[in-house]
Scaffold this active site. Sequence first.
Site, PDB file in Angstrom:
ATOM      1  N   GLY A 231       0.881  -1.091  -0.048  1.00 13.85           N
ATOM      2  CA  GLY A 231       0.124   0.240   0.053  1.00 13.85           C
ATOM      3  C   GLY A 231       1.053   1.463  -0.127  1.00 13.85           C
ATOM      4  O   GLY A 231       2.035   1.301  -0.415  1.00 13.85           O
ATOM      5  N   SER A 232       0.189   2.251   0.507  1.00 12.13           N
ATOM      6  CA  SER A 232       0.832   3.517   0.709  1.00 12.13           C
ATOM      7  C   SER A 232       2.256   3.539   1.530  1.00 12.13           C
ATOM      8  O   SER A 232       2.268   2.898   2.325  1.00 12.13           O
ATOM      9  CB  SER A 232       0.083   4.709   0.938  1.00 12.13           C
ATOM     10  N   GLY A 236       2.825   2.230   5.302  1.00 11.31           N
ATOM     11  CA  GLY A 236       4.010   1.303   5.870  1.00 11.31           C
ATOM     12  C   GLY A 236       4.770   1.986   6.894  1.00 11.31           C
ATOM     13  O   GLY A 236       5.263   1.379   7.809  1.00 11.31           O
ATOM     14  N   GLU A 253       5.917  -3.492   0.918  1.00  3.16           N
ATOM     15  CA  GLU A 253       5.800  -2.955  -0.744  1.00  3.16           C
ATOM     16  C   GLU A 253       4.919  -1.859  -0.906  1.00  3.16           C
ATOM     17  O   GLU A 253       3.758  -1.791  -0.891  1.00  3.16           O
ATOM     18  CB  GLU A 253       5.070  -4.324  -1.461  1.00  3.16           C
TER      19      GLU A 253
HETATM   20  P1  NAD Z   1      -3.333   2.252   1.331  1.00  4.33           P
HETATM   21  O1  NAD Z   1      -2.057   2.313   1.919  1.00  4.33           O
HETATM   22  O2  NAD Z   1      -4.532   3.374   1.557  1.00  4.33           O
HETATM   23  O3  NAD Z   1      -3.994   0.993   1.844  1.00  4.33           O
HETATM   24  C1  NAD Z   1      -3.408  -0.286   1.503  1.00  4.33           C
HETATM   25  C2  NAD Z   1      -3.905  -1.382   2.548  1.00  4.33           C
HETATM   26  O4  NAD Z   1      -3.321  -1.227   4.085  1.00  4.33           O
HETATM   27  C3  NAD Z   1      -5.508  -1.365   2.766  1.00  4.33           C
HETATM   28  O5  NAD Z   1      -6.041  -2.828   2.917  1.00  4.33           O
HETATM   29  C4  NAD Z   1      -5.618  -0.730   3.855  1.00  4.33           C
HETATM   30  O6  NAD Z   1      -6.910  -0.841   4.579  1.00  4.33           O
HETATM   31  C5  NAD Z   1      -4.328  -0.955   4.834  1.00  4.33           C
HETATM   32  N1  NAD Z   1      -4.128  -0.223   5.981  1.00  4.33           N
HETATM   33  C6  NAD Z   1      -4.057   1.253   5.840  1.00  4.33           C
HETATM   34  N2  NAD Z   1      -3.485   1.638   7.009  1.00  4.33           N
HETATM   35  C7  NAD Z   1      -3.116   0.645   7.737  1.00  4.33           C
HETATM   36  C8  NAD Z   1      -2.804   0.454   9.016  1.00  4.33           C
HETATM   37  N3  NAD Z   1      -2.537   1.586   9.766  1.00  4.33           N
HETATM   38  N4  NAD Z   1      -2.497  -0.671   9.762  1.00  4.33           N
HETATM   39  C9  NAD Z   1      -3.098  -1.812   8.828  1.00  4.33           C
HETATM   40  N5  NAD Z   1      -3.381  -1.697   7.702  1.00  4.33           N
HETATM   41  C10 NAD Z   1      -3.559  -0.720   7.152  1.00  4.33           C
HETATM   42  O7  NAD Z   1      -3.040   2.159  -0.309  1.00  4.33           O
HETATM   43  P2  NAD Z   1      -4.179   1.984  -1.511  1.00  4.33           P
HETATM   44  O8  NAD Z   1      -4.611   3.340  -1.581  1.00  4.33           O
HETATM   45  O9  NAD Z   1      -4.929   0.901  -1.062  1.00  4.33           O
HETATM   46  O10 NAD Z   1      -3.104   1.682  -2.829  1.00  4.33           O
HETATM   47  C11 NAD Z   1      -2.363   2.502  -3.128  1.00  4.33           C
HETATM   48  C12 NAD Z   1      -0.836   2.587  -2.820  1.00  4.33           C
HETATM   49  O11 NAD Z   1      -0.458   1.424  -2.672  1.00  4.33           O
HETATM   50  C13 NAD Z   1       0.014   3.619  -3.699  1.00  4.33           C
HETATM   51  O12 NAD Z   1       0.833   4.273  -2.807  1.00  4.33           O
HETATM   52  C14 NAD Z   1       0.810   2.209  -4.432  1.00  4.33           C
HETATM   53  O13 NAD Z   1       1.984   2.637  -4.976  1.00  4.33           O
HETATM   54  C15 NAD Z   1       0.964   1.230  -3.512  1.00  4.33           C
HETATM   55  N6  NAD Z   1       1.311   0.032  -4.026  1.00  4.33           N
HETATM   56  C16 NAD Z   1       2.470  -0.542  -3.906  1.00  4.33           C
HETATM   57  C17 NAD Z   1       2.462  -1.981  -4.487  1.00  4.33           C
HETATM   58  C18 NAD Z   1       3.947  -2.421  -4.320  1.00  4.33           C
HETATM   59  O14 NAD Z   1       4.172  -3.491  -4.705  1.00  4.33           O
HETATM   60  N7  NAD Z   1       5.165  -1.795  -4.127  1.00  4.33           N
HETATM   61  C19 NAD Z   1       1.757  -2.720  -5.130  1.00  4.33           C
HETATM   62  C20 NAD Z   1       0.467  -2.000  -5.020  1.00  4.33           C
HETATM   63  C21 NAD Z   1       0.160  -0.616  -4.425  1.00  4.33           C
END
Ligand code: NAD
EC number: 1.2.1.3
Length: 500
Positions: A231-232, A236, A253
Site C-alpha cells: 500500500g501507500s 508502511g 511493498e
Molecule cells: P493504502 O495504503 O491506503 O491501503 C493499503 C492497505 O493497507 C489497505 O488494505 C488498508 O486498509 C491497509 N491499511 C492502511 N493503513 C493501515 C494501518 N495503519 N494498519 C493496517 N492496515 C492499514 O493504499 P491503497 O490506496 O489501497 O493503494 C495504493 C498505494 O499502494 C500506492 O501508494 C501504491 O504505490 C501502493 N502499492 C504498492 C505496491 C508495491 O508492490 N510496491 C503494489 C500495489 C500498490
Amino acid sequence: MSITKVLKQLGLNAKDLKGGDLIARSPIDGRVMAKVKSDSKASAVKKIARSAEAFSAWRAMPAPQRGELIRLFGEELRAHKEALGALVSHEVGKIVQEGLGEVQEMIDICDFAVGLSRQLYGLTVASERPGHRMMETWHPLGVVGVISAFNFPVAVWSWNTAIAIVCGNSVVWKPSDKNPLTALACQKIFEKAAKRFGNAPKGLLEVLIGGREIGEVLVDDKRVALVSATGSTRMGREVGPRVAARFGRSLLELGGNNAMIVCPSADLELAVRAITFSAVGTAGQRCTTLRRVIVHESIKDKLLPRLKKIYGNLPIGNPLNGKTLVGPLIDEASFNRMQSSLKVAEEQGGKITGGQRVKVKDCEGGFYVQPAIAEMPGQTEIVREETFAPILYVVTYKKFEDALALQNDVPQGLSSCIFTQDLREAETFLSAQGSDCGIANVNIGPSGAEIGGAFGGEKETGGGRESGSDAWRAYMRRATNTINYSDSLPLAQGIKFDVG
Ligand code: NAD
C-alpha cells in the site's frame, strides 16, 4: 459479463452480498454492487486464532504435498479466470485485458510455487571441526498476514499466498476495503481447491473484511509471524514500526515514483509505446506506473508532440468495453487528489496538458480523467511525490550523470528504466552507480513485471521483495544445524575448555 452473472459464477450468494455495513461500489459508475459484512475486532482475533491452529497442522505436511494444494488452486483459477477477471474490472475499474492479466498472474505464481515446493533448498556449510557437519534447514514461519492495496486486488495477494502456503504457513488476508468482493471470491476459489485436496486444515486461509482498524488487529497480533503489507508509504510508516515493536517481521511493498530516462540514441517509437502503457495503463494506478520522463533536451521536441498526439486519442471509458484502454479512477477522493497535484504542479512552473474529468455515457457516477502530461521546469517538490493518478511529469537533462541523479533523487525506489542504444549508458544505469531502484530495465517500461523475478523496491518503497526468485525465504525461518559425528567435542575457534 454482467456483475450478477460474475458473482453467481464465483459462488458468491445473497448471504455474502446483502445486509452488511461495507458498501462495495463499482468505480465504473458508482453503482452499489453489494453490502458486505465487515469483521469486528473480536471476529478478527478469532480468525487469527483459527489460522494459528491451522499452521500447527499444515507445517507438518511435506512441502511437495503442500504444492499439490496450490496446483489445484491454479487449476481452479484457470476455470474461473474469466469471471474473476471480470470481477476485478467491476470492482476496481481495470480494463478487461488487465483484469484477466491479474488472474493470469495468479495462475503463473501458482505454477511457480508448485515447482518451488520441491526446491526449498538449504545449504551445507564446511565445518571447521573434524567429524562435524553443518547445514541450514528452512522451516515454516507461522501465520502470514497479508494486507493488500486496492489496485492489485488479487494478484499481489496470490504472490504472497501461493508462496506462503507451499512454505508451510497459514494466511490471514486483509484486502483493501475497496475490494471485498474479489477477496471473498478468491476465498471461495481457494476453498474449492482445498476441498479437492481433502485434508487441508480449516482456517488455512482466513479473510478479514474491513479497513485499517481491522488491519491493525493483524499488525498487533503476536501470533502473526510475518506481516506482508502492500500500500501507500503512509501505511508502511505505521505498520513497519508497529510490527517491529513486537519483534515481528514485516515485508513492505509501498509507493513508487518511477522514471524513464530517454537518451538521444533511444528508439523513440519503442519509448513512446512503453511510456503510453506504463503511464496511462490502469489509469495511472499501478505502484510501477511511469510518473517521470527524464528526456535529453535534444529530443524533447521529437518525443513530446508524438506523445501528446497519442494522449489526445486515448480510448477512455467503460473498462468493460473491449476497446477501452483507460478506465476510471478508483473514487472521487482520488480524482480530487489528482486535481490538487496538478494545481500545485502549475504553481511550481508546470505546463499541463489534459487532467480534466471526462464524462462517459451511462457511467456518470464514475471518475474518468484525461491523463495529464506536465512539462516541468525541473524536478520540483510535487514531482518527487507519488500522486496515484495518471500524471506524467516531463523534465529534461543535458548530461547523462544529471539524468541518473534526477532518477535517484526521489524518496521512493521501486521501478526505473532507460531507453538507449548506447551500451555504456545502459550498463551504467544497471550498475552500482546507476539506478537505486529494486527494478531497473533497459528498453522496457517500468511497469508490468513478470512473476519470476523478485518484486519490490528500496527507500520509501519499503525494501520488501516478493513473488519469484528467492523471495520465498522471507516466508520461512532458517535454522543452522551442526552435527557432531565424532567421539570428541572440539570447540569452535580452537577454544580449550577442558574439565576434569
Ligand atoms: P493504502 O495504503 O491506503 O491501503 C493499503 C492497505 O493497507 C489497505 O488494505 C488498508 O486498509 C491497509 N491499511 C492502511 N493503513 C493501515 C494501518 N495503519 N494498519 C493496517 N492496515 C492499514 O493504499 P491503497 O490506496 O489501497 O493503494 C495504493 C498505494 O499502494 C500506492 O501508494 C501504491 O504505490 C501502493 N502499492 C504498492 C505496491 C508495491 O508492490 N510496491 C503494489 C500495489 C500498490
